[in-house]
Design an enzyme around this catalytic site. Structure first.
Site, PDB file in Angstrom:
ATOM      1  CG  HIS A  34     -16.934 -14.172 -22.707  1.00 35.09           C
ATOM      2  ND1 HIS A  34     -16.951 -15.265 -22.675  1.00 35.09           N
ATOM      3  CD2 HIS A  34     -17.119 -13.899 -21.305  1.00 35.09           C
ATOM      4  CE1 HIS A  34     -17.298 -15.632 -21.477  1.00 35.09           C
ATOM      5  NE2 HIS A  34     -16.798 -14.752 -20.392  1.00 35.09           N
ATOM      6  CG  ASP A  55     -22.351 -13.221 -24.963  1.00 33.23           C
ATOM      7  OD1 ASP A  55     -23.029 -12.964 -26.024  1.00 33.23           O
ATOM      8  OD2 ASP A  55     -21.909 -11.543 -24.593  1.00 33.23           O
ATOM      9  CD  GLU A  66     -26.002 -12.335 -14.377  1.00 33.66           C
ATOM     10  OE1 GLU A  66     -24.218 -13.224 -15.014  1.00 33.66           O
ATOM     11  OE2 GLU A  66     -26.334 -13.524 -13.998  1.00 33.66           O
ATOM     12  CD  GLN A  86     -17.548 -10.014 -14.635  1.00 36.76           C
ATOM     13  OE1 GLN A  86     -17.762 -11.412 -15.666  1.00 36.76           O
ATOM     14  NE2 GLN A  86     -17.552 -10.144 -14.249  1.00 36.76           N
TER      15      GLN A  86
END
Length: 683
Positions: A473, A429, A404, A426
């Site tokens: 998520h 979180d 990330e 993605q």
């Protein structure tokens, strides 16, 4: 042998660097802002600065003043930054000494440099990535094969983000030189306290990263070694790490002085490798008269003294300039194009986003898209990138490792080279490991470079809870992001807004985060059917900062004081629309559509019109953006309010529970919003 003229030039610059350090130390009350100098590092830094070409790219670190001198930056210009002066060419008095940013003819390009150790490894690797991409698409100028230099101290190599940069450099075989200047000290921690291996040994674990060791205190060895490294990268388009051992002759910084933590033995050991007398000895050995060297030393001292006097006497910044350059002027300020073309099928949000990116990539070869699992095999875990890799190839649409920090921070380097990346985290979180780059590199870049390096990028982040997504998520993170200045944040709630805001984000010219509620992607949740709508034409652009009234109250209810406005965004729009069905004609729903910039005019005019206001958010309510907005409304509209500003959000718990019953208990919903409306309208 290196030409004598080069050696003499290097010696003159070395003497200047030495005099600068002496001058700063002798004038500590004037040189009040924290700074580091390059004493001990001059030879290796000059070897780099003197050999880079104008079309190369460089990412120095905060001790690299000699590298800048070698490029041709004057002591005066560096001193303007040292003293925080208005004419500081890098930042206009906004940032520390030897934190350059440069777009100037006949000089290498240097984007924004932060103080965070090791953080520049990712933006610099992003520059190399962009250079390689332009070459793959034949977008570079004929005959120019740029080299990127990323410079840092050995202590910073232990940062995890450096590993991400190395991994990507070898994975993609990028044209970058990692220059590691190893002086054996962090601040007060010595090398043997901080690491089990030095950078050269560490780099052996990255297959495909060529390595070189140099005595960085020896100018001749450094110059030849850097020439070899530049030649290797320029011709082979592959990465190399150069490990240069050097002494630290100055303080860590002016605020952490060497005598506080280093013994006399430490200091004497380092003084034996002072690059200045080493180079002077070489010059004497090749026949340069000592009187000529003395004249060089006198000239350097005189020049530094004059430059310092001139810098001290120069003007401080105008106080009115403090808010300049937070953003670059937006390239998307008007709503244009056809939002509701005839004869078109309705689209779900995820497809509208896909089509927007597809159209941008078809039109702009500088547009690329990357992130985890967005490549050809899957096309994104939400199919949000389906077909893109097959259309545009693996150089333009590609998977990254699980990195990330690289995904976020590489956009800085990409943008500096002229590439416009669209990247994806993605799930919301997982953004936290990228926030370091977002805070240190992206948000400050335009402001601290006086607008020379705004980061033009889109960071897409699926967000929000529904259907048992669980604690990793399902998070909502807008309040945290909104504490950061220097980024823009869009939050579309339907397909048309999604497409228009995506286009605006691309043309805006600033860093834009697109928060995309995954519960709205396909309009499968009950009550979210209106998120699916007619998709606008390709030319449709919806500027950021324009709220939209998605439901109006009737005039009679407003006139009789029986109405209120709901201010919301994302999934809150649909909870509010459903709840409003119980109060026909009494509720206005204002969809913010973007959270930064914020359409305060629309917000305040709606509140004044109704006198009652409810703010609906999916986030946990305590200390949220919703509460902040409620406070702002209360201040600005106090005399017009007929009731306290009401708020509703999720319960104040640290994660979204996996169990769907617990998830529902945590979240707002239409019934909970209706209960709030009942209390507010009856107030």
């Amino acid at each position: 042998m290196i030409k004598k003229d080069i050696l003499l030039d290097a010696y003159a610059l070395m003497c200047a660097a030495k005099e600068m350090a002496v001058t700063y130390d002798a004038n500590r009350p004037i040189c009040k802002y924290v700074h580091s100098t390059s004493r001990g590092h001059e030879a290796i830094q000059l070897a780099v600065g003197m050999q880079l070409l104008p079309y190369d790219f460089c990412s120095p670190y905060y001790r690299d003043e000699s590298m800048l001198l070698g490029m041709g930056i004057s002591p005066y210009e560096l001193m303007l930054q040292l003293l925080g002066k208005a004419d500081d060419p890098f930042s206009g008095g906004r940032t520390y000494y030897a934190h350059p940013s440069l777009r100037r003819e006949e000089f290498p390009i240097i984007p924004h440099q932060s103080s965070a150790t090791g953080m520049q490894a990712i933006p610099a690797t992003g520059m190399a990535h962009a250079v390689a991409y332009k070459e793959s698409q034949r977008l570079n100028k004929k005959g120019e094969y740029p080299v990127v230099v990323c410079s840092f101290g050995d202590g910073s190599v232990t940062e995890g983000e450096v590993a991400e940069a190395f991994q990507m450099a070898v994975l993609k075989q990028l044209p970058i030189i990692y220059l590691v200047q190893d002086n054996d000290w962090g601040i007060s921690a010595s090398g043997d306290e901080m690491r089990a291996m030095d950078a050269y040994e560490y780099a052996a674990g990255f297959k495909g990263l060529k390595r070189m060791r140099l005595d960085g205190s020896d100018f001749i060895e450094s110059y030849k070694g850097i020439a070899e490294a530049i030649d290797y990268v320029r011709n082979n388009r592959k990465p190399i790490l150069v490990h240069a051992k050097i002494p630290l002759l100055g303080h860590h910084t002016s605020g952490v002085r060497k005598e506080w933590y280093r013994t006399e033995e430490d200091l004497l050991k380092h003084e034996k490798n002072d690059p200045n007398p080493k180079l002077k000895k070489v010059l004497v050995e090749i026949g340069v008269d000592e009187k000529e060297l003395e004249e060089i030393e006198k000239n350097a001292a005189y020049k530094v003294a004059q430059h310092f006097k001139q810098a001290v006497e120069s003007n401080d910044p105008e106080l009115s300039s403090v808010e300049d350059h937070i953003f670059a002027p937006s390239g998307a300020t008007q709503e244009v194009g056809n939002r509701t073309p005839q004869g078109k099928e309705t689209s779900v949000m995820v497809d509208a986003a896909l089509h927007a990116v597809d159209e941008l990539m078809a039109k702009h070869p500088e547009c690329i898209f990357y992130g985890q699992d967005v490549g050809a095999r899957l096309g994104g875990v939400f199919r949000e990138a389906a077909t893109l890799a097959s259309k545009y190839g693996n150089d333009r649409v590609f998977n990254t490792p699980i990195q990330e920090a690289y995904i976020v921070g590489s956009t800085v380097g990409m943008s500096a080279v002229g590439i416009k990346p669209i990247v994806e985290i993605q799930f919301a979180d997982y953004v936290w490991s990228g926030v370091n780059q977002l805070v240190c590199e992206i948000t400050k870049s335009s402001y601290l470079t006086m607008g020379k390096f705004p980061v033009s990028c889109i960071i897409r982040i699926p967000i929000g809870a529904y259907g048992g997504g669980g604690p990793y998520h399902s998070g909502s993170i807008e309040s945290t992001l909104l504490t950061l200045k220097g980024i823009k944040i869009a939050y579309p709630s339907n397909a048309a807004d999604m497409k228009g805001l995506m286009k605006a984000a691309y043309y805006d010219g600033n860093p834009v985060i697109m928060l995309e509620h995954k519960g709205l992607y396909w309009s499968k949740n009950p009550g979210t059917e209106l998120a699916k709508c007619i998709e606008p034409d390709e030319d449709y652009i919806l500027p950021l900062g324009k709220a939209n009234i998605v439901l109006q109250a009737n005039d009679d209810a407003i006139e009789n004081g029986e109405s209120c406005v709901i201010i919301t965004w994302g999934m809150g729009v649909y909870w509010s629309l459903t709840a409003a069905k119980q109060f026909i004609g009494q509720v206005e729903v204002l969809d913010l559509r973007s959270l930064q910039p914020l359409d305060e005019d629309a917000i305040m005019s709606s509140v004044i019109r109704h006198g009652k206001c409810l703010i609906v958010t999916e986030e946990a309510l305590l200390n949220s953006f919703a509460e902040s907005l409620a406070g702002r409304i209360s201040q600005q509209c106090f005399k017009n309010l007929d009731a306290p500003v009401a708020t509703i959000g999720s319960k104040n718990i640290p994660a979204v529970p996996l169990n769907m019953g617990l998830e529902a208990e945590m979240l707002p919903n239409a019934d909970k919003v209706a209960d709030k409306l009942k209390d507010l309208l009856n107030y």
